[in-house]
Design a protein around this motif. Structure first.
Motif, PDB file in Angstrom:
ATOM      1  N   LEU B   8      -4.337 -28.028  28.897  1.00  0.00           N
ATOM      2  CA  LEU B   8      -3.821 -29.117  28.072  1.00  0.00           C
ATOM      3  C   LEU B   8      -2.477 -28.731  27.486  1.00  0.00           C
ATOM      4  CD1 LEU B   8      -6.989 -30.511  26.379  1.00  0.00           C
ATOM      5  CD2 LEU B   8      -5.364 -31.767  27.755  1.00  0.00           C
ATOM      6  N   ASP B  10       0.391 -28.756  28.513  1.00  0.00           N
ATOM      7  CA  ASP B  10       1.539 -29.644  28.693  1.00  0.00           C
ATOM      8  C   ASP B  10       1.536 -30.775  27.672  1.00  0.00           C
ATOM      9  OD1 ASP B  10       0.215 -31.137  31.734  1.00  0.00           O
ATOM     10  OD2 ASP B  10      -0.756 -30.058  30.118  1.00  0.00           O
ATOM     11  N   ILE B  11       0.393 -31.033  27.028  1.00  0.00           N
ATOM     12  CA  ILE B  11       0.430 -31.848  25.813  1.00  0.00           C
ATOM     13  C   ILE B  11      -0.184 -30.966  24.743  1.00  0.00           C
ATOM     14  CG2 ILE B  11      -0.157 -34.024  24.705  1.00  0.00           C
ATOM     15  CD1 ILE B  11      -0.725 -35.166  27.468  1.00  0.00           C
ATOM     16  N   PRO B  13      -1.332 -29.127  21.341  1.00  0.00           N
ATOM     17  CA  PRO B  13      -1.774 -29.601  20.018  1.00  0.00           C
ATOM     18  C   PRO B  13      -0.624 -29.676  19.020  1.00  0.00           C
ATOM     19  CG  PRO B  13      -3.278 -27.935  20.857  1.00  0.00           C
ATOM     20  CD  PRO B  13      -2.132 -28.000  21.824  1.00  0.00           C
TER      21      PRO B  13
END
Lengths: 483, 483
Positions: B8, B10-11, B13
């Motif tokens: 995740l 690439d997006i 937190p």
């Protein structure tokens, strides 16, 4: 004599800022560590109610106090659909860009009923659903709109089919007409049943066509059902094919179904609520083969496309018929632009239309076509991995093919009878779910209890499947031990 | 052979945190200064589309880039329902606690279809709608559920009425039955028309009962319509009374309507989508007089109760009938708790059910009964103030009574004929709306164009009404000058 205007000071902007910033941090932290929580909360019916005041307060309370109760009372009663071992029903997941879109949409709070009541919302909706159409490899000529749920999308599609079947129904109703029939497979979703009931077609007039060994509608059986009905004086009006059924994710053969339906003058609706987005994965694009020949298609970004509930997309090649079925412009809704714009309220029952395209647009952009494909492919691989684990272990059966990311299976040790296996599988389900380690659901295939492990969460990795597999085996041992 | 699990990353937190915190600050700033924007954006059809890429990106984009486009492309095309001079349709407003609730609900992303799939969401929904019932001064015995819109709530209510009228419709459909009739006033909302069409009752079988001089359904005319229909072989099944009609906010006399409907065996549904919440104001509680004798009631917190769209509450005294009309539990939806809990999916079509009670609960707590009453009272006072301004100025007519916060009026200078007045009023409407200073809508009463100024925004104060009044008079002068 006018009362002094109420101030918003009792809910001060700075209080909102503080509470909303804290909520953002809580959500971010929650999504980074969903495993802090049991998937299913250890509560019994009434536990949450007992902690809620019997009446609303007379005077306003601070946001801080309300948010504190959210943490103390509500969160402990939440079933965590965000948990990477939530494998029940269809596993869904919101995602960062989707949540961001929801937040901004709530701030803007527009009603996208007319182009005039928010031009950007109307134009973004039309553009975003067209992006999704392209991503799924569908051809031109589809009109799309966003609804809340597939239940409503399918209701709209069948309302259009009914409208097309008789130019009089809208005005005169269904009384006095010959019974109309709708066809779907025995594995179609209950929303088809509810649509047929709601539309006044009658549940008896939904014909459940037998399926083949892979739980797909049998085209020859569809033809036979239609022929028998015509001979008996019924009027076939629609066929619903499913791409990814709920029980097993079986994929109806749309290519074969379309010409059979067409020959009988039927509208063809395709329910791709769960399975549709998988067509974004190049090697799974075949899923939607034949769909360009259908009249309507529903796809739910809130299922397997990382968009928070609710967001369903209804596509149709016959927007004229959909509009004829529903459009009704009261004087108070007329605008100067009616002839030059799309007013989305014309294509359904609901006048209130949230700005749902914002979150979908943000999701599609943030993940990109490759990012989406990569994740869905990974989910399918995890499902095949899990099927491999089951296969390797002798006491378990794989109960249906695994074309996508759902595995149907059953604890079926040698020497046990089927009734005992049913009982054991329900006990295993309850044991695992009660543990909070994972959440699965069940179905019945050939009248036998089957467990379902559905993978769709953006955070689910192989370790989560392995942990759940361990929990299932532990539960099976315990259940057998108890007898 | 397994592809490495997608990260995740690439997006990240931290990207979500940054973007969401910025969104919170933007929303707070926006709501503190909505007047920075024109109410209606200066765009023409296609302007927004032209700025949107024709296809989704192949690789993911940063949240920053997406949010930048939100500001550059989307916001300039928004009609600002949050603007304190948005007086069109029914003026609505989200509020801080409502937005906070939407944000947290998007984070949790639960589907409240079954108790099991989120105990807290089910129990909070039942409790919150009961709070609202009490706030409106209704008696016991009401079951409530949240739907998305009044269009759906009214559809559900009339489906229940249809179910009660014939035990066979669910299974056998409506073909072969005698036509069934539904009654509402000529001023009822178009959602009643859409419900009757959707249910297959037929639009011709919706009888529009004449209204009195205050645009209220005439009980004597209702009785006459029912009697004539029975004599003609129709079966009356439901009467819809409206508490706050869309055109004029007229309030049907439910006390008189109920016994007439009852005598004919009709289900009584009350549409209080807009007007219902006003019963929270003690001196307006009479609005719902007689409603405790009805079978169902819809109230929309997303209209005049500071809750972001969408949130409609359907109450019924006959949940058994509603459930009989819709409940259909597929094997994959069965749970161990089915006999001991309320599974809200049983009371409607939609299986996907967002956690909408969270925002309503936060709104009711943050405002409190007194805070809500104070604001709604203020809105009614502003409407009376505006009526006073109109009254004082000779060239304008008040076109309908003002029982709540909506004023219907018309520029009608002495010496002008009615056709000219129609033309002038539409021109005034367009002039004011195009200016961006305020947004109003129109209707027709006695076939004449009438302007509507609806007050419901939590930020609207007397200065906004005065400014709009000035804009209206300026526009009238300009329109007359042009001839």
């Amino acid at each position: 004599m006018t009362t002094p205007p109420p101030s918003l000071g009792d809910i001060a902007p700075e209080d909102f800022r503080r509470a909303a910033h804290a909520a953002v941090d809580w959500i971010a932290d929650y999504l980074e560590h969903p495993e802090r929580y049991p998937v299913r909360p250890p509560v019994t019916p009434g536990d949450i109610s007992a902690q809620l005041a019997p009446s609303a307060p007379v005077t306003g309370e601070s946001l801080d106090a309300i948010v504190q109760d959210f943490h103390d009372v509500i969160v402990p009663g939440i079933t965590h659909w965000n948990h990477p071992t939530f494998f029940g029903y269809f596993s869904i997941s919101g995602s960062y860009p989707g949540i961001l879109g929801e937040l901004l949409a709530a701030g803007l709070n527009v009603n996208n009923m007319l182009w005039l009541t928010s031009p950007a919302a109307t134009e973004l909706e039309l553009r975003t659903v067209d992006w999704l159409r392209q991503l799924m490899g569908l051809g031109d000529g589809w009109f799309g709109e966003i609804t809340d749920t597939a239940s409503i999308s399918t209701l709209y599609a069948l309302a259009a089919a009914r409208e097309l079947a008789s130019g009089d129904i809208r005005a005169r109703g269904m009384t006095g007409l010959a019974p109309m029939r709708v066809y779907c497979s025995a594995h179609a979703h209950s929303s088809v049943d509810k649509a047929v009931i709601t539309l006044g077609l009658g549940h008896d007039n939904l014909v459940k066509v037998p399926v083949d060994e892979a739980f797909r509608m049998r085209p020859d059986a569809l033809r036979a059902c239609i022929d028998a009905d015509i001979a008996a004086g019924y009027r076939p009006i629609a066929v619903v094919a499913t791409v990814g059924t709920t029980s097993t994710s079986s994929i109806d053969d749309v290519v074969s179904i379309v010409p059979i339906a067409r020959a009988a003058g039927c509208w063809v609706h395709v329910d791709g609520a769960y399975g549709g987005p998988a067509a974004i994965v190049p090697e799974l694009r075949w899923l939607l083969d034949g769909v360009d020949g259908a009249d309507s298609l529903v796809v739910n970004p809130h299922k397997w496309l990382f968009t928070p509930v609710d967001c369903s997309v209804l596509y149709t090649k016959r927007p004229d018929v959909l509009k004829r079925a529903f459009s009704l412009v009261a004087e108070y809704l007329r605008t100067r632009d009616d002839d030059s714009v799309v007013n989305l309220m014309d294509y359904g029952v609901q006048l209130g239309r949230r700005f749902r395209s914002l979150k979908l647009w943000m999701v599609l952009r943030a993940f990109g076509a490759d990012g989406i494909a990569e994740r869905l492919r990974h989910h399918c691989e995890l499902a095949r991995d899990f099927a491999g684990m089951l296969h390797y272990e002798g006491a378990w059966e794989i109960a249906a093919p695994v074309p996508l990311s759902l595995v149907c299976f059953r604890f079926a040790p040698a020497g046990s009878d089927e009734a005992t296996r049913d009982r054991w599988n329900m006990a295993i389900l309850e044991h695992v779910n009660a543990s909070g380690v994972a959440l699965l659901s069940h179905t019945k295939l050939h009248d036998r209890v089957v467990l379902r492990l559905a993978i769709g969460n953006v955070r689910t990795q192989r370790e989560h499947v392995e942990r759940t597999w361990q929990a299932l085996r532990d539960a099976a041992r315990e259940v057998v031990r108890r007898g």
